[in-house]
Design a protein around this motif. Structure first.
Motif, PDB file in Angstrom:
ATOM      1  N   ARG A 251      18.111   5.895 -11.715  1.00 33.12           N
ATOM      2  CA  ARG A 251      18.753   7.194 -11.558  1.00 33.12           C
ATOM      3  C   ARG A 251      18.121   8.194 -12.518  1.00 33.12           C
ATOM      4  NH1 ARG A 251      25.185   6.832 -11.497  1.00 33.12           N
ATOM      5  NH2 ARG A 251      24.820   8.987 -10.829  1.00 33.12           N
ATOM      6  N   ASN A 252      18.276   9.460 -12.210  1.00 29.54           N
ATOM      7  CA  ASN A 252      17.751  10.507 -13.091  1.00 29.54           C
ATOM      8  C   ASN A 252      18.718  10.736 -14.247  1.00 29.54           C
ATOM      9  OD1 ASN A 252      16.148  12.600 -14.105  1.00 29.54           O
ATOM     10  ND2 ASN A 252      17.226  14.139 -12.889  1.00 29.54           N
ATOM     11  N   LEU A 253      18.909   9.685 -15.027  1.00 29.49           N
ATOM     12  CA  LEU A 253      19.839   9.724 -16.142  1.00 29.49           C
ATOM     13  C   LEU A 253      19.264   8.976 -17.341  1.00 29.49           C
ATOM     14  CD1 LEU A 253      23.207   8.827 -14.331  1.00 29.49           C
ATOM     15  CD2 LEU A 253      22.590  11.080 -15.252  1.00 29.49           C
ATOM     16  N   THR A 254      19.591   9.453 -18.525  1.00 26.28           N
ATOM     17  CA  THR A 254      19.264   8.722 -19.743  1.00 26.28           C
ATOM     18  C   THR A 254      20.326   9.045 -20.794  1.00 26.28           C
ATOM     19  OG1 THR A 254      17.478   8.150 -21.273  1.00 26.28           O
ATOM     20  CG2 THR A 254      17.798  10.493 -20.802  1.00 26.28           C
ATOM     21  N   PHE A 255      20.409   8.211 -21.789  1.00 30.33           N
ATOM     22  CA  PHE A 255      21.434   8.345 -22.824  1.00 30.33           C
ATOM     23  C   PHE A 255      20.761   8.506 -24.178  1.00 30.33           C
ATOM     24  CE2 PHE A 255      24.183   6.630 -26.107  1.00 30.33           C
ATOM     25  CZ  PHE A 255      25.427   7.169 -25.810  1.00 30.33           C
ATOM     26  N   ARG A 256      21.270   9.432 -24.997  1.00 29.49           N
ATOM     27  CA  ARG A 256      20.762   9.600 -26.353  1.00 29.49           C
ATOM     28  C   ARG A 256      21.956   9.631 -27.320  1.00 29.49           C
ATOM     29  NH1 ARG A 256      17.026   8.275 -24.069  1.00 29.49           N
ATOM     30  NH2 ARG A 256      14.956   9.232 -23.871  1.00 29.49           N
ATOM     31  N   PRO A 257      21.885   8.853 -28.399  1.00 25.71           N
ATOM     32  CA  PRO A 257      22.984   8.863 -29.372  1.00 25.71           C
ATOM     33  C   PRO A 257      23.042  10.181 -30.127  1.00 25.71           C
ATOM     34  CG  PRO A 257      21.119   7.614 -30.206  1.00 25.71           C
ATOM     35  CD  PRO A 257      20.783   7.960 -28.783  1.00 25.71           C
TER      36      PRO A 257
END
Length: 302
Positions: A251-257
């Motif tokens: 998916r066109n998603l990413t996570f950054r803290p």
């Protein structure tokens, strides 16, 4: 007082949306069921059904009774199971309300061990936000809840699991911010933010940031993260979310803290002075033992 038999009859009619089909499922005659439902309406002084030619629909009062009837019958069943338990074999039910957290993996591991030890106990989980879970606890429909905390209400007991969940920002993987290893808190004030509803409900406040929510540009809110992921993909905003809740693969998603780290502790929440069923009591004691074990390990590693 409404008989439980009438509640069963009422729920059958609500489910089938047809008197004939409901009567067949209950093994009673159509005329008997029709009379019972009219008697129920007369007893309550409310119209519960809109009777069409082919379909019966619920009025607003009927919808309210359907919700309450389900809760009443579920609570009665749980109570009977606890009281009828065989002293030699632990049975009954354990019901846990679960907020969105990867710590559910820990609870599932404890439930696995509990299930192997007591295979006749039925395990029930209910997923929802803090308000929904606390409502079920208050009504006796859940023995306990797994929540981020602390929940700021004195009527509950809190068992800290010695675990934490870390917050970050869910974003499109092709956006400029995705090139950063983490997102600074000050950057959040310049972004269109999609916030969890619980930040507005007094359960989890934005005073984590040392400021109030008015400094943020809130474009949307959510109670469970799944639907919010689509808002992020469509460019509406950046979602404040817990780490590892969303599978971003494909998916066109990413996570950054967020930096510095923004985290909350995890708690098992119960009502004060709660009387557990035998099965729920044993499982809660195992949760307490787990918390003590983790706490001891932390002190030894310090």
């Amino acid at each position: 007082m409404i008989e439980t038999r009438l509640l069963h009859y009422f729920l059958a009619v609500a489910r089938e949306e047809n008197i004939t089909k409901a009567a067949q499922s209950l093994f009673v005659t159509q005329s008997t069921l029709s009379k019972q439902m009219m008697d129920l309406e007369n007893q309550l002084g409310k119209q519960l059904f809109i009777r069409g030619k082919r379909k019966i629909t619920l009025t607003e009062e009927g919808l309210f009774l359907r919700s309450r009837a389900r809760e009443i019958l579920e609570l009665m069943e749980n109570t009977e199971n606890a009281l009828h338990q065989d002293q030699q074999t632990l049975s009954g039910n354990v019901s846990i309300g679960c907020g969105e957290t990867v710590a559910m993996d820990i609870i599932a591991g404890l439930l696995e061990a509990f299930h192997k030890q007591y295979p006749d106990v039925v395990l029930h989980t209910y997923s929802g936000d803090a308000d929904a879970i606390l409502e079920r606890i208050d009504k006796g429909l859940a023995d306990m809840g797994l929540l981020l905390g602390p929940i700021r209400q004195e009527k509950y007991e809190y068992l800290q699991l010695r675990q934490k969940d870390v917050y970050g920002l869910l974003m499109p993987k092709d956006c400029p911010l995705a090139s950063q290893a983490s997102i600074n808190i000050d950057q959040l004030k310049t972004l269109p933010i999609i916030l969890p509803d619980q930040t507005f409900c007094g359960h989890q406040d934005l005073d984590w940031f040392g400021t109030d929510q008015s400094v943020f540009h809130v474009v949307a809110t959510y109670n469970l993260i799944y639907n919010a992921t689509y808002l992020v993909e469509h460019g509406i905003g950046y979602a404040l979310s817990l780490d590892r809740l969303v599978n971003t693969n494909g998916r066109n998603l990413t996570f950054r803290p967020i930096s510095p780290e923004l985290s909350l502790d995890l708690y098992i929440v119960t009502k004060k002075y709660q009387s557990f069923s035998p099965a729920a009591k044993i499982f809660y004691e195992q949760l307490q033992a787990y918390s003590r074990h983790v706490s001891t390990q932390d002190m030894e590693n310090a």
